[in-house]
Design a protein around this motif. Structure first.
Motif, PDB file in Angstrom:
ATOM      1  N   ASN A 162       1.042  -1.578   0.021  1.00 28.17           N
ATOM      2  CA  ASN A 162       0.056  -0.064  -0.130  1.00 28.17           C
ATOM      3  C   ASN A 162       0.943   1.327   0.314  1.00 28.17           C
ATOM      4  O   ASN A 162       0.412   1.800   0.169  1.00 28.17           O
ATOM      5  N   LEU A 163       2.199   1.118  -0.030  1.00 24.66           N
ATOM      6  CA  LEU A 163       3.061   2.300  -0.420  1.00 24.66           C
ATOM      7  C   LEU A 163       3.360   3.200  -1.228  1.00 24.66           C
ATOM      8  O   LEU A 163       2.910   2.560  -2.183  1.00 24.66           O
ATOM      9  N   ARG A 164       2.531   5.072  -1.014  1.00 23.36           N
ATOM     10  CA  ARG A 164       2.679   5.081  -2.454  1.00 23.36           C
ATOM     11  C   ARG A 164       3.130   6.541  -2.659  1.00 23.36           C
ATOM     12  O   ARG A 164       4.207   6.288  -1.916  1.00 23.36           O
ATOM     13  N   ASP A 165       3.877   6.809  -3.691  1.00 23.30           N
ATOM     14  CA  ASP A 165       4.575   7.469  -4.395  1.00 23.30           C
ATOM     15  C   ASP A 165       4.997   8.590  -3.186  1.00 23.30           C
ATOM     16  O   ASP A 165       6.378   9.284  -2.738  1.00 23.30           O
ATOM     17  N   ALA A 166       3.689   9.268  -2.731  1.00 20.51           N
ATOM     18  CA  ALA A 166       3.641  10.290  -1.815  1.00 20.51           C
ATOM     19  C   ALA A 166       4.648   9.948  -0.459  1.00 20.51           C
ATOM     20  O   ALA A 166       4.747  10.692   0.633  1.00 20.51           O
ATOM     21  N   ASP A 167       4.164   8.932  -0.229  1.00 15.34           N
ATOM     22  CA  ASP A 167       4.959   8.748   0.753  1.00 15.34           C
ATOM     23  C   ASP A 167       6.113   8.847   0.990  1.00 15.34           C
ATOM     24  O   ASP A 167       7.262   8.796   2.537  1.00 15.34           O
ATOM     25  N   VAL A 168       7.345   8.292   0.524  1.00 17.52           N
ATOM     26  CA  VAL A 168       8.653   8.642   0.251  1.00 17.52           C
ATOM     27  C   VAL A 168       8.373   9.842   0.300  1.00 17.52           C
ATOM     28  O   VAL A 168       8.939  10.685  -0.623  1.00 17.52           O
ATOM     29  N   ASP A 169       9.999  10.432   0.734  1.00 12.97           N
ATOM     30  CA  ASP A 169      10.605  11.410   1.263  1.00 12.97           C
ATOM     31  C   ASP A 169      11.652  11.568   0.885  1.00 12.97           C
ATOM     32  O   ASP A 169      12.836  11.195   2.113  1.00 12.97           O
ATOM     33  N   PHE A 170      12.488  12.189  -0.005  1.00 12.45           N
ATOM     34  CA  PHE A 170      13.402  11.400  -0.197  1.00 12.45           C
ATOM     35  C   PHE A 170      14.984  12.957   0.112  1.00 12.45           C
ATOM     36  O   PHE A 170      16.126  12.545   0.335  1.00 12.45           O
ATOM     37  N   GLN A 174      13.022   9.200   4.536  1.00 11.99           N
ATOM     38  CA  GLN A 174      11.640   8.903   5.371  1.00 11.99           C
ATOM     39  C   GLN A 174      10.726   8.673   4.640  1.00 11.99           C
ATOM     40  O   GLN A 174      10.404   8.888   3.635  1.00 11.99           O
ATOM     41  N   ILE A 175      10.667   7.102   5.418  1.00 10.21           N
ATOM     42  CA  ILE A 175       9.303   6.436   4.430  1.00 10.21           C
ATOM     43  C   ILE A 175       7.859   6.800   5.538  1.00 10.21           C
ATOM     44  O   ILE A 175       8.529   6.489   6.451  1.00 10.21           O
ATOM     45  N   LYS A 176       6.942   6.848   4.932  1.00  7.06           N
ATOM     46  CA  LYS A 176       5.604   7.258   6.009  1.00  7.06           C
ATOM     47  C   LYS A 176       5.358   5.818   5.197  1.00  7.06           C
ATOM     48  O   LYS A 176       4.333   5.759   4.728  1.00  7.06           O
ATOM     49  N   VAL A 177       4.847   4.940   6.474  1.00  8.73           N
ATOM     50  CA  VAL A 177       4.012   3.221   6.574  1.00  8.73           C
ATOM     51  C   VAL A 177       3.023   3.814   7.354  1.00  8.73           C
ATOM     52  O   VAL A 177       2.609   4.241   8.593  1.00  8.73           O
ATOM     53  N   THR A 178       1.733   3.524   6.841  1.00  9.99           N
ATOM     54  CA  THR A 178       0.539   2.747   7.513  1.00  9.99           C
ATOM     55  C   THR A 178      -0.044   1.646   8.060  1.00  9.99           C
ATOM     56  O   THR A 178       0.280   0.823   6.635  1.00  9.99           O
ATOM     57  N   GLY A 179       0.631   1.461   9.454  1.00  6.30           N
ATOM     58  CA  GLY A 179       0.414  -0.119   9.695  1.00  6.30           C
ATOM     59  C   GLY A 179      -0.647  -0.060   9.653  1.00  6.30           C
ATOM     60  O   GLY A 179      -2.179  -0.148   9.761  1.00  6.30           O
ATOM     61  N   LYS A 180      -1.068  -1.311  11.099  1.00 15.71           N
ATOM     62  CA  LYS A 180      -2.438  -1.825  11.793  1.00 15.71           C
ATOM     63  C   LYS A 180      -3.346  -0.852  12.007  1.00 15.71           C
ATOM     64  O   LYS A 180      -2.319   0.061  13.011  1.00 15.71           O
ATOM     65  N   ARG A 181      -4.250  -0.885  12.108  1.00 15.40           N
ATOM     66  CA  ARG A 181      -5.257  -0.277  13.246  1.00 15.40           C
ATOM     67  C   ARG A 181      -4.919   1.250  12.065  1.00 15.40           C
ATOM     68  O   ARG A 181      -4.818   2.745  12.532  1.00 15.40           O
ATOM     69  N   ASN A 182      -4.798   1.687  10.708  1.00 16.09           N
ATOM     70  CA  ASN A 182      -3.654   2.606  10.492  1.00 16.09           C
ATOM     71  C   ASN A 182      -3.635   4.423  11.022  1.00 16.09           C
ATOM     72  O   ASN A 182      -3.097   5.501  11.003  1.00 16.09           O
ATOM     73  N   LYS A 183      -2.088   3.038  11.867  1.00 18.70           N
ATOM     74  CA  LYS A 183      -1.469   3.925  12.484  1.00 18.70           C
ATOM     75  C   LYS A 183      -0.143   3.914  11.749  1.00 18.70           C
ATOM     76  O   LYS A 183       0.341   3.464  11.424  1.00 18.70           O
ATOM     77  N   GLN A 184       0.160   5.219  11.644  1.00 18.75           N
ATOM     78  CA  GLN A 184       1.201   6.020  11.091  1.00 18.75           C
ATOM     79  C   GLN A 184       2.515   6.012  11.589  1.00 18.75           C
ATOM     80  O   GLN A 184       2.576   6.532  12.844  1.00 18.75           O
ATOM     81  N   ARG A 185       3.831   5.508  11.236  1.00 21.68           N
ATOM     82  CA  ARG A 185       4.999   5.589  12.045  1.00 21.68           C
ATOM     83  C   ARG A 185       5.770   6.472  10.704  1.00 21.68           C
ATOM     84  O   ARG A 185       5.281   6.040   9.210  1.00 21.68           O
ATOM     85  N   LEU A 186       7.313   6.708  10.779  1.00 23.43           N
ATOM     86  CA  LEU A 186       8.962   6.967  10.203  1.00 23.43           C
ATOM     87  C   LEU A 186       9.606   6.324  10.200  1.00 23.43           C
ATOM     88  O   LEU A 186       9.811   5.987  11.047  1.00 23.43           O
ATOM     89  N   ILE A 187      10.112   5.821   8.772  1.00 24.28           N
ATOM     90  CA  ILE A 187      11.627   5.027   8.656  1.00 24.28           C
ATOM     91  C   ILE A 187      12.366   5.011   8.275  1.00 24.28           C
ATOM     92  O   ILE A 187      12.140   5.615   6.738  1.00 24.28           O
ATOM     93  N   PRO A 188      13.628   5.113   8.831  1.00 20.86           N
ATOM     94  CA  PRO A 188      14.313   5.939   8.035  1.00 20.86           C
ATOM     95  C   PRO A 188      15.142   5.407   6.904  1.00 20.86           C
ATOM     96  O   PRO A 188      15.496   3.863   7.427  1.00 20.86           O
ATOM     97  N   PHE A 189      15.491   5.787   6.341  1.00 20.92           N
ATOM     98  CA  PHE A 189      16.485   4.959   5.324  1.00 20.92           C
ATOM     99  C   PHE A 189      17.421   5.499   4.986  1.00 20.92           C
ATOM    100  O   PHE A 189      18.019   6.918   4.947  1.00 20.92           O
TER     101      PHE A 189
END
Length: 310
Positions: A162-170, A174-189
């Motif tokens: 379900n990852l979208r282009d808009a979720d990736v911040d170059f 960092q990547i914005k991820v929508t997890g269980k119960r629509n909880k969002q978190r940021l993951i660095p890369f």
């Protein structure tokens, strides 16, 4: 006999299969046989109480309960208890007994198996072998990135799908991820993953076209969970020592690698999107098992009575 009535009820009124009914029959007869061996004067089911059931549980789990002198596992004991609970529930419904002896009975907790994971060196070899194979087509680049991203970020399969282009911040990497119960978190890369993502986007936009979703199929539609599973299973099959091959194994590998390399448990919890430390702490057991293997490789551990040995 009450047991026969109960089995007929399961077969003809509940439409249970013959195999299931037979499993119930074996469990109930095993309990009855136990009562007779314990005391011939015990009347079934009238004399059955919670204490007798608990004693049966103990007998099942000791060294005389199961096959070949081994006790039954927790899952088997709980299945037998389930048969017994269904039987007494039926008797209560039929008003054959006035109290249910199973109402206070809880089965043994099953031990959770340690999660499967790929060791760092095996994962590096796997990723490097595909990165250097010279394949530059859309499918190859996409599939390489799927495996790399799951391992580098620890995200779930559904989160990747379900990852979208808009979720990736170059810019912020960092990547914005929508997890269980629509909880969002940021993951660095890191830079490596950034380069692979840019390469994928360029090939994707050129060969397929831009899309709302980050990972797509050649027809431009969103990638499916099955495709992700198939890709990961195929890649992990190249690790012959791995008993299980699925996207979740890469999530386990991410968490285990982070902890083995000094990451704090709370930080790994946040990266994985766990709601509590209880879910994340299973990886500390995995790390400890690896630590024990290192200790047992010590020459002193191989000597009887050594500092690390038995």
């Amino acid at each position: 006999m009450l047991v026969d009535e109960f089995l007929s009820y399961l077969q003809y009124e509940r439409n249970y299969s013959l195999l299931t009914v037979e499993a119930y029959r074996k469990d109930l007869l095993q309990f009855i046989l136990y009562l007779r061996e314990l005391d011939e004067n015990i009347t079934f089911p009238e004399d059955v109480d919670a204490d007798l059931v608990r004693r049966w549980i103990i007998s099942l789990m000791d060294n005389k309960g199961g096959r070949e002198g081994k006790g039954y596992k927790e899952t088997s004991v709980n299945r037998k208890l389930s048969s017994l609970k269904s039987f007494f529930k039926y008797l209560m419904k039929q008003k054959r007994i006035s109290a249910d002896p199973m109402r206070l009975i809880t089965g043994p907790k099953a031990k959770k198996p340690l999660p499967y994971f790929v060791k760092d060196k095996d994962m590096e070899m796997l990723l490097d072998s595909h990165e250097g194979n010279g394949e530059k087509d859309f499918i190859s680049i996409r599939d390489n990135l799927i495996v790399e991203m799951l391992y580098d970020t620890g995200m779930r399969r559904a989160e990747l799908v379900n990852l979208r282009d808009a979720d990736v911040d170059f810019e912020r990497m960092q990547i914005k991820v929508t997890g269980k119960r629509n909880k969002q978190r940021l993951i660095p890369f890191a830079e490596r993953l950034k380069d692979l993502m840019w390469q994928y986007i360029q090939v994707r936009n050129q060969e397929v076209g831009a899309s709302e979703y980050f990972f797509i199929r050649p027809n431009g539609e969103q990638i499916s969970s099955y495709i992700v599973y198939r890709v990961v299973k195929g890649r992990l099959s190249e690790v012959p020592t791995l008993a299980k091959r699925s996207p979740h194994v890469l999530r386990h590998s991410f968490a285990t690698s982070m902890l083995n390399n000094g990451a704090e448990l709370n930080a790994v919890k946040d990266l994985l999107g766990h709601s509590s430390l209880a879910s994340t702490s299973v990886y500390t057991h995995t790390s400890f098992e690896e630590l024990k293997k290192v200790y047992h490789a010590h020459p002193r551990a191989k000597k009887e009575g050594g500092y690390y040995g038995n």
